[in-house]
Design a protein around this motif. Structure first.
Motif, short mmCIF file in Angstrom:
data_model
loop_
_atom_site.label_atom_id
_atom_site.label_comp_id
_atom_site.label_asym_id
_atom_site.label_seq_id
_atom_site.Cartn_x
_atom_site.Cartn_y
_atom_site.Cartn_z
N ARG A 195 0.81 -1.20 0.00
CA ARG A 195 0.00 0.00 0.00
C ARG A 195 0.85 1.26 0.00
NH1 ARG A 195 -5.62 1.09 2.59
NH2 ARG A 195 -5.78 3.20 1.85
N GLY A 196 2.03 1.22 0.68
CA GLY A 196 2.81 2.44 0.74
C GLY A 196 4.25 2.22 1.13
N LEU A 197 5.03 3.29 0.92
CA LEU A 197 6.46 3.29 1.22
C LEU A 197 6.82 4.69 1.70
CD1 LEU A 197 9.44 2.16 0.83
CD2 LEU A 197 9.31 3.16 -1.44
N SER A 198 7.62 4.75 2.76
CA SER A 198 8.15 6.01 3.25
C SER A 198 9.64 5.80 3.50
CB SER A 198 7.45 6.45 4.54
OG SER A 198 7.99 7.66 5.02
N VAL A 199 10.45 6.77 3.05
CA VAL A 199 11.89 6.61 3.11
C VAL A 199 12.50 7.71 3.97
CG1 VAL A 199 14.00 6.53 1.74
CG2 VAL A 199 11.88 5.61 0.80
N GLY A 200 13.34 7.30 4.92
CA GLY A 200 14.12 8.22 5.74
C GLY A 200 15.57 8.15 5.29
N ARG A 201 16.44 8.83 5.99
CA ARG A 201 17.85 8.85 5.60
C ARG A 201 18.51 7.49 5.82
NH1 ARG A 201 21.67 13.86 6.54
NH2 ARG A 201 20.26 14.56 4.95
N SER A 202 18.22 6.83 6.92
CA SER A 202 18.86 5.54 7.21
C SER A 202 17.84 4.44 7.50
CB SER A 202 19.80 5.68 8.41
OG SER A 202 19.05 5.99 9.56
N CYS A 203 16.61 4.63 7.01
CA CYS A 203 15.57 3.65 7.26
C CYS A 203 14.47 3.82 6.21
CB CYS A 203 14.99 3.83 8.65
SG CYS A 203 14.37 5.49 8.95
N PHE A 204 13.64 2.80 6.11
CA PHE A 204 12.44 2.94 5.30
C PHE A 204 11.34 2.06 5.85
CE2 PHE A 204 14.97 -0.26 3.11
CZ PHE A 204 14.07 -1.21 2.66
N LEU A 205 10.12 2.37 5.48
CA LEU A 205 8.92 1.74 6.01
C LEU A 205 8.07 1.29 4.83
CD1 LEU A 205 6.68 1.32 8.26
CD2 LEU A 205 6.12 3.71 7.90
N VAL A 206 7.61 0.05 4.87
CA VAL A 206 6.71 -0.49 3.86
C VAL A 206 5.47 -0.99 4.60
CG1 VAL A 206 6.45 -2.27 2.08
CG2 VAL A 206 8.68 -1.22 2.46
N TRP A 207 4.28 -0.69 4.05
CA TRP A 207 3.07 -1.15 4.71
C TRP A 207 2.03 -1.63 3.72
CZ3 TRP A 207 4.03 4.08 4.23
CH2 TRP A 207 3.01 4.87 3.71
N SER A 208 1.18 -2.52 4.24
CA SER A 208 0.03 -3.03 3.49
C SER A 208 -1.21 -2.56 4.24
CB SER A 208 0.08 -4.56 3.43
OG SER A 208 -0.12 -5.10 4.73
N THR A 209 -2.33 -3.15 3.95
CA THR A 209 -3.56 -2.77 4.66
C THR A 209 -3.61 -3.35 6.08
OG1 THR A 209 -4.72 -4.65 3.66
CG2 THR A 209 -4.91 -2.51 2.55
N LYS A 210 -2.70 -4.27 6.40
CA LYS A 210 -2.72 -4.92 7.71
C LYS A 210 -1.43 -4.79 8.51
CE LYS A 210 -5.99 -8.33 6.10
NZ LYS A 210 -6.22 -9.69 5.70
N ASP A 211 -0.29 -4.79 7.81
CA ASP A 211 1.00 -4.83 8.50
C ASP A 211 1.94 -3.73 8.02
OD1 ASP A 211 0.48 -7.25 9.93
OD2 ASP A 211 0.84 -8.37 8.09
N ALA A 212 2.90 -3.42 8.87
CA ALA A 212 3.96 -2.47 8.52
C ALA A 212 5.29 -3.09 8.92
CB ALA A 212 3.75 -1.15 9.26
N LYS A 213 6.32 -2.81 8.12
CA LYS A 213 7.64 -3.33 8.42
C LYS A 213 8.66 -2.21 8.23
CE LYS A 213 8.71 -7.66 7.95
NZ LYS A 213 9.12 -8.99 7.50
N ILE A 214 9.53 -2.06 9.22
CA ILE A 214 10.58 -1.05 9.18
C ILE A 214 11.91 -1.74 8.87
CG2 ILE A 214 11.88 0.62 10.57
CD1 ILE A 214 9.28 1.11 12.14
N PHE A 215 12.69 -1.10 8.02
CA PHE A 215 14.00 -1.58 7.64
C PHE A 215 15.02 -0.50 7.98
CE2 PHE A 215 10.88 -3.53 4.94
CZ PHE A 215 11.28 -4.84 4.81
N ARG A 216 16.14 -0.90 8.57
CA ARG A 216 17.25 0.03 8.87
C ARG A 216 18.39 -0.27 7.91
NH1 ARG A 216 17.79 1.72 15.00
NH2 ARG A 216 15.76 1.04 15.71
N ILE A 217 19.03 0.79 7.45
CA ILE A 217 20.15 0.65 6.54
C ILE A 217 21.42 1.09 7.28
CG2 ILE A 217 21.14 1.36 4.34
CD1 ILE A 217 18.20 2.17 3.59
N ASP A 218 22.39 0.19 7.37
CA ASP A 218 23.69 0.54 7.97
C ASP A 218 24.46 1.35 6.94
OD1 ASP A 218 26.48 0.47 8.65
OD2 ASP A 218 26.03 -1.14 10.06
#
Length: 177
Positions: free
Chosen positions: A1-24
């Protein structure tokens, strides 16, 4: 459903769940944090590049919840029934922009996620003045500039007896100054 990007992380979500990813930044390695339950219309993410604490913003009902990356709520921004429900949010630098279902736009300083502060007064994008041939607007997405003074708005026009959505060819800009 969506994506949001930060400087060292990003977030992906659907209609039910969200997952955060960190980038070293040193190794380029991507670490996945635990998936979290979240049924919402819009989300955004920011790390400590611009905020005192990392934050994940979730628009649910009449509030935008401000959570840490473990899902613990640290603060919130509330909206009245007259303002409508948040439908699109964006974070840039230390500012969060929120567009509601009734066209209200608020800019919030979220440098300290536990104590969000509204910047200036809320404005309203007046769709009724811009509607074409009986069409109305459905707000699709917003993007905030780095200084927190302008918001770009993309809309869909909703028209006809079937209330069909079709993209508006214009880019609208809200200037809070």
């Amino acid at each position: 459903r969506g994506l949001s990007v930060g400087r060292s992380c990003f977030l992906v979500w659907s209609t039910k769940d969200a997952k955060i990813f960190r980038i070293d930044q040193q190794t380029g390695r991507i670490d996945t944090l635990d998936a979290m339950r979240a049924s919402c219309v819009s989300m955004a993410i920011a790390d400590t590049s611009f905020l005192a604490e990392e934050a994940w913003f979730v628009a649910e009902g009449y509030v935008v919840k401000i959570n840490n990356f473990r899902g613990v709520q640290k603060g919130e921004v509330s909206f009245s029934e007259a303002e409508g429900t948040p439908v699109s949010i964006d974070v840039n630098d230390k500012f969060l922009a929120v567009m509601t279902s009734k066209g209200f736009i608020k800019i919030i300083d979220v440098y300290t996620p536990k104590k969000p502060k509204q910047v200036g007064s809320a404005g309203q994008f007046l769709a009724s003045q811009r509607s074409l041939e009986g069409s109305s607007f459905r707000f699709k997405q917003i993007k905030l500039n780095k200084s927190g003074t302008m918001v770009a708005i993309l809309c869909n026009l909703v028209g006809g007896s079937d209330q069909v959505n079709y993209p508006d060819s214009k880019l609208y800009v809200f200037d809070r100054t």
